[in-house]
Enzyme design. Structure first.
Site, mmCIF file in Angstrom:
data_model
loop_
_atom_site.group_PDB
_atom_site.id
_atom_site.type_symbol
_atom_site.label_atom_id
_atom_site.label_comp_id
_atom_site.label_asym_id
_atom_site.label_seq_id
_atom_site.Cartn_x
_atom_site.Cartn_y
_atom_site.Cartn_z
ATOM 1 C CB ALA A 65 6.155 49.173 74.363
ATOM 2 N N GLY A 111 10.390 52.101 74.681
ATOM 3 C CA GLY A 111 9.968 52.152 76.082
ATOM 4 C C GLY A 111 11.109 51.874 77.057
ATOM 5 C CD GLU A 114 9.138 56.104 75.300
ATOM 6 O OE1 GLU A 114 8.846 54.906 75.094
ATOM 7 O OE2 GLU A 114 8.414 57.043 74.941
ATOM 8 C CD GLU A 134 9.488 54.436 70.467
ATOM 9 O OE1 GLU A 134 10.523 54.915 69.949
ATOM 10 O OE2 GLU A 134 9.367 54.270 71.683
HETATM 11 N N1 CAA Z 1 8.669 43.581 71.931
HETATM 12 C C1 CAA Z 1 8.429 42.263 71.884
HETATM 13 N N2 CAA Z 1 9.390 41.352 71.689
HETATM 14 C C2 CAA Z 1 10.641 41.790 71.534
HETATM 15 C C3 CAA Z 1 10.982 43.166 71.583
HETATM 16 C C4 CAA Z 1 9.913 44.081 71.788
HETATM 17 N N3 CAA Z 1 10.122 45.407 71.897
HETATM 18 N N4 CAA Z 1 12.309 43.306 71.380
HETATM 19 C C5 CAA Z 1 12.798 42.054 71.220
HETATM 20 N N5 CAA Z 1 11.805 41.139 71.322
HETATM 21 C C6 CAA Z 1 11.888 39.685 71.195
HETATM 22 C C7 CAA Z 1 12.049 39.276 69.740
HETATM 23 O O1 CAA Z 1 10.797 39.246 69.096
HETATM 24 C C8 CAA Z 1 12.660 37.907 69.908
HETATM 25 O O2 CAA Z 1 11.645 37.001 70.269
HETATM 26 P P1 CAA Z 1 11.479 35.583 69.470
HETATM 27 O O3 CAA Z 1 12.744 34.855 69.806
HETATM 28 O O4 CAA Z 1 10.241 34.995 70.052
HETATM 29 O O5 CAA Z 1 11.395 35.931 68.023
HETATM 30 C C9 CAA Z 1 13.567 38.071 71.122
HETATM 31 O O6 CAA Z 1 13.078 39.222 71.825
HETATM 32 C C10 CAA Z 1 15.014 38.332 70.768
HETATM 33 O O7 CAA Z 1 15.070 39.426 69.885
HETATM 34 P P2 CAA Z 1 15.818 39.391 68.472
HETATM 35 O O8 CAA Z 1 15.847 38.002 67.920
HETATM 36 O O9 CAA Z 1 15.227 40.464 67.613
HETATM 37 O O10 CAA Z 1 17.291 39.801 68.947
HETATM 38 P P3 CAA Z 1 18.409 40.526 68.066
HETATM 39 O O11 CAA Z 1 19.672 40.436 68.857
HETATM 40 O O12 CAA Z 1 18.414 40.035 66.678
HETATM 41 O O13 CAA Z 1 17.939 42.082 68.010
HETATM 42 C C11 CAA Z 1 17.069 44.119 68.923
HETATM 43 C C12 CAA Z 1 17.877 42.842 69.178
HETATM 44 C C13 CAA Z 1 17.828 45.047 67.958
HETATM 45 C C14 CAA Z 1 16.885 44.827 70.270
HETATM 46 C C15 CAA Z 1 15.703 43.754 68.301
HETATM 47 O O14 CAA Z 1 15.097 42.741 69.112
HETATM 48 C C16 CAA Z 1 14.731 44.887 68.175
HETATM 49 O O15 CAA Z 1 14.853 45.709 67.286
HETATM 50 N N6 CAA Z 1 13.717 44.931 69.067
HETATM 51 C C17 CAA Z 1 12.642 45.913 68.991
HETATM 52 C C18 CAA Z 1 13.114 47.292 69.463
HETATM 53 C C19 CAA Z 1 11.992 48.288 69.305
HETATM 54 O O16 CAA Z 1 11.520 48.578 68.216
HETATM 55 N N7 CAA Z 1 11.547 48.868 70.428
HETATM 56 C C20 CAA Z 1 10.493 49.860 70.454
HETATM 57 C C21 CAA Z 1 9.201 49.194 70.792
HETATM 58 S S1 CAA Z 1 7.832 50.252 70.536
HETATM 59 C C22 CAA Z 1 7.691 51.195 71.940
HETATM 60 O O17 CAA Z 1 8.502 51.093 72.845
HETATM 61 C C23 CAA Z 1 6.494 52.101 71.961
HETATM 62 C C24 CAA Z 1 6.406 53.074 73.078
HETATM 63 O O18 CAA Z 1 7.173 54.028 73.187
HETATM 64 C C25 CAA Z 1 5.278 52.995 74.019
#
Ligand code: CAA
Length: 258
Positions: A65, A111, A114, A134
């Site tokens: 998400a 998500g 999911e 999460e």
């Molecule tokens: N939401 C918003 N933006 C996201 C994102 C997310 N889930 N995942 C990645 N991005 C964005 C980053 O913020 C970044 O944007 P900027 O360049 O503007 O900073 C861009 O995508 C590239 O990401 P990274 O620089 O972080 O890339 P990386 O290769 O270093 O890492 C990754 C990759 C490990 C996937 C890392 O991006 C990450 O950990 N992302 C988040 C994963 C996460 O926590 N997902 C769960 C979300 S909560 C959820 O899903 C709730 C639910 O069940 C309803």
């Protein structure tokens, strides 16, 4: 027509691609709404028999998400996010009347995993990484992850993945039953399309009934065996049942799509 997704239909297969590469295909509100509209189109398009969902690029299926969108949410807004997301996309995918294959081409986190888990079948590329991170953000999975992960891999492994917020490789996901198969990334879409073609040879009506019957067994308060009997009975007397059984007796291939 769409901003954050793309939709292509060819050879009876609809391919829905999440297309926000700069955010690693994270699911914001608009993306969920657009995916909902696209899926509704695919449900009524008579030419479509199977749907493949994937993410654009070779890095991410969907990284979750959109964290930026919900970071300031209140309790009520958090509840609405989960409720609306589940209704608009995740439940729609799980109960879709045509098979949906998730082609998991990279990170499938939160998500994203999911979404893959709501699909009926998952094929992963060998570079895919999956997890429900999460709790590392101070929240729990809200798009069905606590339920569907436990269904797919069992409660113990689901608890481990959820509590550690860890990521597993495609091979480990295969070993624990989270994905159906793992292939090299450049073979992913072909493999998904080959599976779709195999499915397309069979009766769309019977497949729709099979989806209902299998899902019934995972719906609390519903007796899956009873739903199976009802759906089995409904098949009799349909043109597709007539065609399938007649083709067998005439020693020819059934033709369900003319
Ligand atoms: N939401 C918003 N933006 C996201 C994102 C997310 N889930 N995942 C990645 N991005 C964005 C980053 O913020 C970044 O944007 P900027 O360049 O503007 O900073 C861009 O995508 C590239 O990401 P990274 O620089 O972080 O890339 P990386 O290769 O270093 O890492 C990754 C990759 C490990 C996937 C890392 O991006 C990450 O950990 N992302 C988040 C994963 C996460 O926590 N997902 C769960 C979300 S909560 C959820 O899903 C709730 C639910 O069940 C309803």
């Amino acid at each position: 027509m769409f901003e954050n997704i793309s939709l292509e239909v060819a050879n009876h297969i609809g391919v829905l691609t999440i297309n926000r590469p700069k955010q690693l295909n994270a699911l914001n509100k608009l993306t969920i709404q657009e995916a909902n509209s696209a899926l509704k189109e695919l449900a009524t398009d008579q030419s479509v028999g199977v749907v493949i969902i994937t993410g654009v690029g070779d890095k991410a299926f969907v990284a979750g998400a959109d964290i930026k969108e919900f970071a300031d949410f209140s309790i009520a807004e958090g509840g609405a996010l989960a409720q609306q997301g589940q209704a608009l996309l995740f439940d729609l995918v799980a109960h879709f009347p045509k098979p949906i294959i998730a082609a998991v081409n990279g990170f499938a986190l939160g998500g994203g995993l999911e979404l893959a888990m709501s699909a009926h079948i998952r094929i992963a590329s060998s570079n895919a990484k999956m997890g429900l991170p999460e709790v590392s953000l101070g929240v729990i999975p809200g798009y069905g992850g606590t339920q569907r992960l436990a269904e797919l891999v069992g409660k113990g492994k689901a608890n481990e993945l959820i509590f550690t917020a860890g990521m597993i490789s495609a091979d480990e996901a295969y070993r624990c039953g989270l994905v159906n198969s793992v292939v090299e990334q450049d073979e992913l879409m072909d493999t998904a399309k080959k599976m779709a073609s195999k499915i397309l040879r069979n009766s769309p009506m019977a497949i729709r009934s099979a989806i209902k019957a299998v899902n019934a067994g995972y719906t609390s308060g519903v007796n899956g065996y009873e739903v199976e009997i009802e759906e089995f009975a409904k098949c009799f007397g349909t043109p597709e049942f007539k065609e399938g059984t007649t083709a067998f007796l005439e020693k020819r291939k059934a033709n369900f799509r003319e």
